[in-house]
Write a protein that holds these residues in place. Sequence first.
Motif, PDB file in Angstrom:
ATOM      1  N   SER A 164       1.358  11.709  -0.515  1.00  0.00           N
ATOM      2  CA  SER A 164       1.387  13.175  -0.630  1.00  0.00           C
ATOM      3  C   SER A 164       2.566  13.653  -1.474  1.00  0.00           C
ATOM      4  CB  SER A 164       1.430  13.818   0.757  1.00  0.00           C
ATOM      5  OG  SER A 164       2.652  13.519   1.399  1.00  0.00           O
ATOM      6  N   ARG A 165       3.647  12.895  -1.510  1.00  0.00           N
ATOM      7  CA  ARG A 165       4.825  13.294  -2.293  1.00  0.00           C
ATOM      8  C   ARG A 165       4.742  12.817  -3.738  1.00  0.00           C
ATOM      9  NH1 ARG A 165       9.155  15.014   0.476  1.00  0.00           N
ATOM     10  NH2 ARG A 165      10.679  13.863  -0.755  1.00  0.00           N
ATOM     11  N   LEU A 166       4.222  11.617  -3.971  1.00  0.00           N
ATOM     12  CA  LEU A 166       4.163  11.059  -5.331  1.00  0.00           C
ATOM     13  C   LEU A 166       2.914  11.484  -6.081  1.00  0.00           C
ATOM     14  CD1 LEU A 166       5.343   7.416  -4.527  1.00  0.00           C
ATOM     15  CD2 LEU A 166       6.737   9.372  -5.229  1.00  0.00           C
TER      16      LEU A 166
ATOM     17  N   VAL B 274       0.844  -1.191   0.000  1.00  0.00           N
ATOM     18  CA  VAL B 274       0.000   0.000   0.000  1.00  0.00           C
ATOM     19  C   VAL B 274       0.881   1.242   0.000  1.00  0.00           C
ATOM     20  CG1 VAL B 274      -1.958  -1.091   1.181  1.00  0.00           C
ATOM     21  CG2 VAL B 274      -0.197   0.084   2.515  1.00  0.00           C
ATOM     22  N   LEU B 275       0.315   2.341  -0.441  1.00  0.00           N
ATOM     23  CA  LEU B 275       0.983   3.636  -0.340  1.00  0.00           C
ATOM     24  C   LEU B 275       0.836   4.152   1.085  1.00  0.00           C
ATOM     25  CD1 LEU B 275      -0.248   5.446  -3.553  1.00  0.00           C
ATOM     26  CD2 LEU B 275       2.135   5.227  -2.874  1.00  0.00           C
ATOM     27  N   THR B 276       1.917   4.599   1.685  1.00  0.00           N
ATOM     28  CA  THR B 276       1.799   5.301   2.965  1.00  0.00           C
ATOM     29  C   THR B 276       1.309   6.722   2.661  1.00  0.00           C
ATOM     30  OG1 THR B 276       4.071   6.116   2.885  1.00  0.00           O
ATOM     31  CG2 THR B 276       3.692   3.979   3.998  1.00  0.00           C
ATOM     32  N   GLU B 277       0.750   7.385   3.653  1.00  0.00           N
ATOM     33  CA  GLU B 277       0.304   8.765   3.448  1.00  0.00           C
ATOM     34  C   GLU B 277       1.489   9.659   3.091  1.00  0.00           C
ATOM     35  OE1 GLU B 277      -2.679  10.086   2.982  1.00  0.00           O
ATOM     36  OE2 GLU B 277      -3.318   8.005   3.094  1.00  0.00           O
ATOM     37  N   PHE B 278       2.651   9.393   3.685  1.00  0.00           N
ATOM     38  CA  PHE B 278       3.862  10.172   3.364  1.00  0.00           C
ATOM     39  C   PHE B 278       4.165  10.071   1.874  1.00  0.00           C
ATOM     40  CE2 PHE B 278       8.488  10.348   2.779  1.00  0.00           C
ATOM     41  CZ  PHE B 278       8.760  11.598   3.310  1.00  0.00           C
TER      42      PHE B 278
ATOM     43  N   VAL C 135       4.756   1.644   0.691  1.00  0.00           N
ATOM     44  CA  VAL C 135       5.589   2.481  -0.177  1.00  0.00           C
ATOM     45  C   VAL C 135       5.946   3.750   0.587  1.00  0.00           C
ATOM     46  CG1 VAL C 135       5.677   3.799  -2.340  1.00  0.00           C
ATOM     47  CG2 VAL C 135       4.476   1.594  -2.259  1.00  0.00           C
ATOM     48  N   VAL C 136       7.255   4.060   0.641  1.00  0.00           N
ATOM     49  CA  VAL C 136       7.713   5.295   1.286  1.00  0.00           C
ATOM     50  C   VAL C 136       8.306   6.269   0.281  1.00  0.00           C
ATOM     51  CG1 VAL C 136       8.056   4.212   3.533  1.00  0.00           C
ATOM     52  CG2 VAL C 136       9.961   4.323   1.903  1.00  0.00           C
ATOM     53  N   GLY C 137       8.548   5.820  -0.944  1.00  0.00           N
ATOM     54  CA  GLY C 137       9.102   6.692  -1.962  1.00  0.00           C
ATOM     55  C   GLY C 137       9.228   5.973  -3.283  1.00  0.00           C
ATOM     56  N   CYS C 138       9.682   6.710  -4.291  1.00  0.00           N
ATOM     57  CA  CYS C 138       9.875   6.134  -5.612  1.00  0.00           C
ATOM     58  C   CYS C 138      10.926   6.960  -6.351  1.00  0.00           C
ATOM     59  CB  CYS C 138       8.554   6.132  -6.387  1.00  0.00           C
ATOM     60  SG  CYS C 138       8.615   5.254  -7.955  1.00  0.00           S
ATOM     61  N   MET C 139      11.847   6.280  -6.998  1.00  0.00           N
ATOM     62  CA  MET C 139      12.838   6.940  -7.840  1.00  0.00           C
ATOM     63  C   MET C 139      12.464   6.696  -9.286  1.00  0.00           C
ATOM     64  SD  MET C 139      16.345   5.824  -5.888  1.00  0.00           S
ATOM     65  CE  MET C 139      15.787   4.249  -5.223  1.00  0.00           C
ATOM     66  N   TYR C 140      12.599   7.724 -10.121  1.00  0.00           N
ATOM     67  CA  TYR C 140      12.289   7.618 -11.543  1.00  0.00           C
ATOM     68  C   TYR C 140      13.629   7.732 -12.276  1.00  0.00           C
ATOM     69  CZ  TYR C 140       8.588  10.192  -9.035  1.00  0.00           C
ATOM     70  OH  TYR C 140       7.705  10.659  -8.095  1.00  0.00           O
ATOM     71  N   THR C 141      14.063   6.634 -12.900  1.00  0.00           N
ATOM     72  CA  THR C 141      15.435   6.569 -13.409  1.00  0.00           C
ATOM     73  C   THR C 141      15.512   6.053 -14.842  1.00  0.00           C
ATOM     74  OG1 THR C 141      15.786   4.301 -12.652  1.00  0.00           O
ATOM     75  CG2 THR C 141      16.269   6.053 -11.069  1.00  0.00           C
ATOM     76  N   SER C 142      16.664   6.261 -15.461  1.00  0.00           N
ATOM     77  CA  SER C 142      16.910   5.717 -16.801  1.00  0.00           C
ATOM     78  C   SER C 142      17.483   4.312 -16.718  1.00  0.00           C
ATOM     79  CB  SER C 142      17.846   6.633 -17.595  1.00  0.00           C
ATOM     80  OG  SER C 142      19.073   6.785 -16.912  1.00  0.00           O
ATOM     81  N   GLU C 143      18.105   3.977 -15.605  1.00  0.00           N
ATOM     82  CA  GLU C 143      18.709   2.656 -15.401  1.00  0.00           C
ATOM     83  C   GLU C 143      17.981   1.926 -14.272  1.00  0.00           C
ATOM     84  OE1 GLU C 143      21.046   1.491 -17.413  1.00  0.00           O
ATOM     85  OE2 GLU C 143      20.996   3.392 -18.490  1.00  0.00           O
ATOM     86  N   PRO C 144      17.998   0.589 -14.298  1.00  0.00           N
ATOM     87  CA  PRO C 144      17.284  -0.168 -13.253  1.00  0.00           C
ATOM     88  C   PRO C 144      18.103  -0.327 -11.969  1.00  0.00           C
ATOM     89  CG  PRO C 144      18.208  -1.683 -14.845  1.00  0.00           C
ATOM     90  CD  PRO C 144      18.519  -0.292 -15.343  1.00  0.00           C
TER      91      PRO C 144
ATOM     92  N   ARG D 115       9.859  18.389   4.632  1.00  0.00           N
ATOM     93  CA  ARG D 115       8.998  17.474   3.877  1.00  0.00           C
ATOM     94  C   ARG D 115       7.602  17.403   4.462  1.00  0.00           C
ATOM     95  NH1 ARG D 115      12.371  11.998   3.960  1.00  0.00           N
ATOM     96  NH2 ARG D 115      11.957  12.403   6.147  1.00  0.00           N
ATOM     97  N   THR D 116       7.494  17.600   5.760  1.00  0.00           N
ATOM     98  CA  THR D 116       6.192  17.593   6.437  1.00  0.00           C
ATOM     99  C   THR D 116       6.179  18.734   7.455  1.00  0.00           C
ATOM    100  OG1 THR D 116       6.828  16.202   8.321  1.00  0.00           O
ATOM    101  CG2 THR D 116       6.145  15.056   6.299  1.00  0.00           C
ATOM    102  N   VAL D 117       5.006  19.035   8.003  1.00  0.00           N
ATOM    103  CA  VAL D 117       4.907  20.105   8.999  1.00  0.00           C
ATOM    104  C   VAL D 117       5.618  19.742  10.296  1.00  0.00           C
ATOM    105  CG1 VAL D 117       2.768  21.056   8.051  1.00  0.00           C
ATOM    106  CG2 VAL D 117       2.653  19.281   9.805  1.00  0.00           C
ATOM    107  N   ASP D 118       5.862  18.449  10.536  1.00  0.00           N
ATOM    108  CA  ASP D 118       6.502  18.013  11.770  1.00  0.00           C
ATOM    109  C   ASP D 118       8.026  18.007  11.695  1.00  0.00           C
ATOM    110  OD1 ASP D 118       4.009  17.556  12.965  1.00  0.00           O
ATOM    111  OD2 ASP D 118       3.894  15.574  12.047  1.00  0.00           O
TER     112      ASP D 118
END
Length: 185
Positions: free
Chosen positions: A11-13, A4-8, A130-139, A84-87
């Motif tokens: 909101s970023r992705l 699942v996507l975390t709320e963090f 899920v806490v993040g995602c990188m978008y890249t040209s290489e795997p 990244r967040t208000v906290d």
Amino acid sequence: MSIVLTEFARSRLFPRTPRRNTIQDCTPQAFERHLNKAAPLKVLDGYAPFCKIHVHRNWTTTRCIALPITEENRHLLRSAYEARTVDELPVLVRWFEDVLPPVANYLLVIVYEREQLAKENTPIAADWGVVGCMYTSEPEEMPMAPITMMRNALGVAEGGSGVPLDPEAYRRSVAFWSAHANWRG
């Protein structure tokens, strides 16, 4: 295994006001469905035992998140103190403006185990979040930003994970991010 996507991450992705440097042509729900249906090309070990990186071919029009810094584009770099967040406390960040990177070949989805997310006060009902995602040209994984490594070492109270700083990984990160920057659109 469920993801699942975390709320963090949500909101970023998938911000309320869409931006060109976030995931494109996909809703958060469709993103989750894809991750739960399509097997990754490979799974990389993350920076700690509770962290994995699922490498997927990019099924969207999302663009690469980082670009090399060159003499031709250096004048387009900007910086500011941001949180990244208000906290969290603001830290110095930099990015390119007025650039359009190529479409990424891969989405590298960063996931944490449910138990770690519970320690970070982010309970989930799935096995992985899920806490993040990188978008890249290489795997292959891009190094975590130096400030993220420091925040992680500071602990959960400061928005991190509590994983101690690895000096060699930190040096690799500094070398990469000295020559690259994210972009905003």
